[in-house]
Scaffold this motif. Structure first.
Motif, PDB file in Angstrom:
ATOM      1  N   TYR A 162      38.728  38.228  38.996  1.00 54.98           N
ATOM      2  CA  TYR A 162      38.753  39.223  40.072  1.00 54.98           C
ATOM      3  C   TYR A 162      38.540  40.585  39.437  1.00 54.98           C
ATOM      4  O   TYR A 162      39.316  40.997  38.564  1.00 54.98           O
ATOM      5  N   GLN A 222      43.235  33.714  45.865  1.00 50.50           N
ATOM      6  CA  GLN A 222      42.916  35.128  46.068  1.00 50.50           C
ATOM      7  C   GLN A 222      44.184  35.900  46.373  1.00 50.50           C
ATOM      8  O   GLN A 222      44.422  36.974  45.817  1.00 50.50           O
ATOM      9  N   SER A 267      45.603  38.524  43.568  1.00 53.22           N
ATOM     10  CA  SER A 267      45.529  39.956  43.868  1.00 53.22           C
ATOM     11  C   SER A 267      46.887  40.545  44.243  1.00 53.22           C
ATOM     12  O   SER A 267      47.162  41.689  43.921  1.00 53.22           O
ATOM     13  N   LEU A 280      48.218  40.111  39.624  1.00 54.90           N
ATOM     14  CA  LEU A 280      47.613  41.366  39.157  1.00 54.90           C
ATOM     15  C   LEU A 280      48.650  42.482  39.010  1.00 54.90           C
ATOM     16  O   LEU A 280      48.743  43.091  37.947  1.00 54.90           O
ATOM     17  N   MET A 329      38.420  43.582  41.016  1.00 53.09           N
ATOM     18  CA  MET A 329      38.887  44.613  41.943  1.00 53.09           C
ATOM     19  C   MET A 329      38.039  44.716  43.199  1.00 53.09           C
ATOM     20  O   MET A 329      38.447  45.347  44.167  1.00 53.09           O
TER      21      MET A 329
END
Ligand SMILES: *[C@@H]1O[C@H](CO)[C@@H](O)[C@H](O)[C@H]1NC(C)=O
Ligand SMILES: *[C@@H]1O[C@H](CO)[C@@H](O)[C@H](O)[C@H]1NC(C)=O
Ligand SMILES: *[C@@H]1O[C@H](CO)[C@@H](O)[C@H](O)[C@H]1NC(C)=O
Ligand SMILES: *[C@@H]1O[C@H](CO)[C@@H](O)[C@H](O)[C@H]1NC(C)=O
Length: 348
Positions: free
Chosen positions: A145, A171, A175, A179, A147
């Protein structure tokens, strides 16, 4: 171990592709099934290119590792970090069990590996998060990922595939959970271990010339520097030498936590005659100004001497060899005379 190699090469690739000013936190995890001397699950924690931590299923806690830090002491990154690592342990075990089942792998040692972590920009904003899995030394699947976009990859015919539900779940997980956690941990470690990853060690730069058939090899060598980003250029009479004609250029670990790099140029005899001035120019974070080392080609003197001395040396060696052979022969002749009954033995 073949499997360890995979993850190290993945890691090196990852670190090398990150630009200067960026920082990264990587976990290199291995899950091993079967009887070995290694713990079932182990993780090496890297801050940029410096190992800062270690975790395994037997210790069940994060340990500090670092050149200047006291080894063996705990590395406190909070309970969340231990939770994430245990989660990784059980997830990798499940994956390997699935892989073993699908490929009928029963006996022997099998390895599941994962490279996972995040990067942030110079302004400390997150840049990417990813994971990459391998089973028994082969790439399996990965997620990245950056961003703005998620990239999923998986090996053709692999048992573990990305479907829509799974993509959505990952996902969300990556995220919203991993993250922020990874970047927070990275910032904490960066503040704490500044002395390791923010240190600047000046390169030692040398120009080495070596006589080779048909000319000379001019090598610019920079050693013992940190961080790994460096610019090394070779000039011929203040003209930049084209990178295409240079060999080398790969920055390598020096074995002491520092780096080295070399670039070589082949200079033919005809070019040596022209007595150019070769200059190696280095720029590095640790240097205020460029570091320059020069060498002027000297065909007429040292090189000619070398050219002459080589055959002379050969002749001397040949003479010595002849003398030795002659003496040996003389001696063996002597022996032969003494032991005429068994000449074969004397020859030995
Ligand atoms: C796995 O082993 C079982 C029995 O040992 C066999 O029936 C099956 O065909 C094997 N599967 C594969 C993919 O080799
Ligand atoms: C993220 O990846 C996508 C697709 O690979 C690319 O188009 C986009 O420019 C990337 N964004 C950043 C910030 O690098
Ligand atoms: C070679 O060139 C560099 C600058 O390009 C200069 O500083 C150096 O003195 C020169 N060396 C010789 C031996 O001419
Ligand atoms: C190396 O050169 C590039 C391009 O000229 C520059 O952006 C970078 O900052 C230089 N790196 C160092 C360590 O001097």
């Amino acid at each position: 171990m073949f499997a360890v190699q995979l993850i190290v090469s993945l890691f090196v690739h990852q670190v090398m592709s990150s630009g200067s000013g960026r920082h990264s936190l990587w976990a290199l995890a291995s899950y091993i099934s079967g009887t070995t001397l290694f713990p079932e699950f182990s993780v090496v924690l890297m801050l940029d290119d410096v190992q800062v931590g270690y975790f395994d299923s037997e210790l069940d806690r994060l340990m500090r590792v670092g050149r200047t830090g006291e080894e063996g002491a705990g590395l406190d990154l909070g309970q969340e970090a231990v939770f994430v690592l245990r989660e990784m342990f059980s997830n990798m075990r499940k994956r390997l069990t699935l892989v073993k089942h699908c490929f009928n792998l029963t006996a022997g040692v099998h390895v599941q590996q994962r490279l996972t972590g995040c990067e942030m920009l110079e302004d400390r904003q997150p840049a990417l998060i990813m994971f990459r899995d391998g089973s028994n030394g082969q790439d399996a699947d990965s997620l990245l990922y950056n961003m703005t976009h998620f990239t999923f990859a998986g090996r053709e015919g692999w048992e573990i595939q990305w479907d829509v539900m799974k993509k959505m779940y990952f996902q969300m997980l990556y995220s919203n959970v991993y993250l922020p956690f990874c970047v927070r941990t990275l910032r904490t470690l960066l503040d704490r271990e500044k002395h390791l990853v923010m240190r600047q060690v000046r390169p030692r730069v040398r120009l080495i010339t070596k006589q080779v058939v048909g000319g000379a090899q001019v090598t610019c060598l920079a050693t013992d520097f940190y961080p790994r980003h460096i610019n090394l250029t070779l000039m011929r009479d203040s003209q930049l030498v084209d990178e295409d004609v240079l060999s080398g250029g790969t920055v390598l670990p020096n074995g002491n936590g520092l780096y080295q790099v070399r670039k070589s140029l082949m200079v033919g005899d005809d070019e040596l005659w022209r007595k150019h001035n070769y200059t190696c120019t280095t720029s590095h974070l640790s240097l205020d100004n460029r570091l320059e080392v020069s060498w002027r080609a000297e065909f007429s003197r040292s090189y000619r001497v070398h050219v002459i001395s080589a055959p002379v040396g050969l002749m001397v060696a040949a003479l010595l060899l002849l003398v030795l052979l002659w003496r040996r022969r003389r001696r063996s002749e002597g022996i032969t005379m003494e032991t005429q009954e068994q000449p074969e033995e004397a020859e030995l």
